[in-house]
Enzyme design. Structure first.
Site, short mmCIF file in Angstrom:
data_model
loop_
_atom_site.label_atom_id
_atom_site.label_comp_id
_atom_site.label_asym_id
_atom_site.label_seq_id
_atom_site.Cartn_x
_atom_site.Cartn_y
_atom_site.Cartn_z
CD GLN A 47 3.25 5.79 2.75
OE1 GLN A 47 2.27 5.28 2.21
NE2 GLN A 47 4.15 5.09 3.42
CB CYS A 104 4.89 2.74 8.08
SG CYS A 104 4.46 4.17 7.05
CG LEU A 105 6.40 1.11 2.17
CD1 LEU A 105 5.87 1.38 0.77
CD2 LEU A 105 7.49 0.05 2.13
CG HIS A 128 -0.03 6.86 5.27
ND1 HIS A 128 1.02 7.50 5.90
CD2 HIS A 128 0.33 5.56 5.19
CE1 HIS A 128 1.97 6.63 6.18
NE2 HIS A 128 1.58 5.44 5.77
CG HIS A 188 -0.99 1.44 7.05
ND1 HIS A 188 -0.23 1.09 8.14
CD2 HIS A 188 -0.18 2.19 6.25
CE1 HIS A 188 0.99 1.61 8.01
NE2 HIS A 188 1.04 2.27 6.86
CD GLU A 189 -1.28 2.59 2.46
OE1 GLU A 189 -0.85 3.75 2.32
OE2 GLU A 189 -0.57 1.65 2.87
N GLY A 206 0.84 -1.18 0.00
CA GLY A 206 0.00 0.00 0.00
C GLY A 206 0.87 1.23 0.00
#
Length: 207
Positions: free
Chosen positions: A88, A130-131, A176, A172-173, A83
């Site tokens: 990000q 998380c990236l 963000h 999660h996204e 995702g």
């Protein structure tokens, strides 16, 4: 949101290492194929203010938006995630992409424009990463099932129900896009520990 790469256990450590290497190589080869001829955005790391700011609604649906979505998929695959949200990659736009198959199933690609969670059921506590916060993980409670309403890259409204990993990725996204990071769901003690470690890495020039 990072992919969950798990190596199967075997009788000897050498076999585990070999399987782990093969998994990593396979993931890298898949990423190379999926990202060919696309723009790969660098992933913004924790500490950049854009990650904690709510995004603005997308109002224009055109070819540029469709290209952005494809570039986001490519960037996500390159980072071995499942995702990715616009903040990000440094963009304050309300768009995210999800693919819990990591590119193995083209039909699993989901573009979420102006998404919102309209229903949730159950609870499940699982480890998340998380990236944008590489190297750190923590256990987060999320709904086991969620229904989201969103638009696709053409502006068409749809609803989709997700469960397990897909439900977690949706939450999660969308977090963000609302300026919320997964560490905000952790205990204050765990969150502060992660922040202190990141601060130390930043001082050492490693973040």
């Amino acid at each position: 949101m990072p992919d969950k790469l798990k190596n199967s256990k075997s009788a000897s450590e050498s076999e585990v290492e070999t399987e782990g290497t093969q998994d990593t190589q396979a993931a890298a080869e898949t990423a190379n194929v999926l990202t060919a001829a696309r723009k790969i955005y660098p992933i913004v790391k924790y500490g950049d203010p854009i990650l904690e700011k709510p995004t603005g609604l997308v109002k224009t649906f055109d070819e540029e938006l469709e290209q952005l979505a494809e570039d986001m998929f490519a960037s996500m695959y390159a980072a071995q995630g499942v995702g990715l949200a616009a903040p990000q990659i440094g963009l304050g736009r309300r768009i995210a992409v999800v693919d819990v198959t990591s590119g193995k199933n083209p039909e699993a690609k989901i573009v979420l424009v102006n998404p919102e969670v309209i229903h949730g059921e159950g609870e499940k506590r699982e480890e998340e990463g998380c990236l944008s916060i590489p190297g750190f993980r923590g256990y987060v409670v999320r709904p086991q099932f969620v229904t989201v309403r969103a638009q696709n890259a053409k502006g068409e409204t749809f609803e989709m129900r997700g469960e397990e990993l897909l439900a977690r990725a949706f939450c999660h996204e969308i977090d963000h896009l609302n300026g919320i990071l997964f560490i905000q769901h952790l205990s204050m003690l765990k969150r502060d520990l992660i922040k202190r470690k990141i601060k130390k890495l930043r001082k050492q020039g490693e973040w």
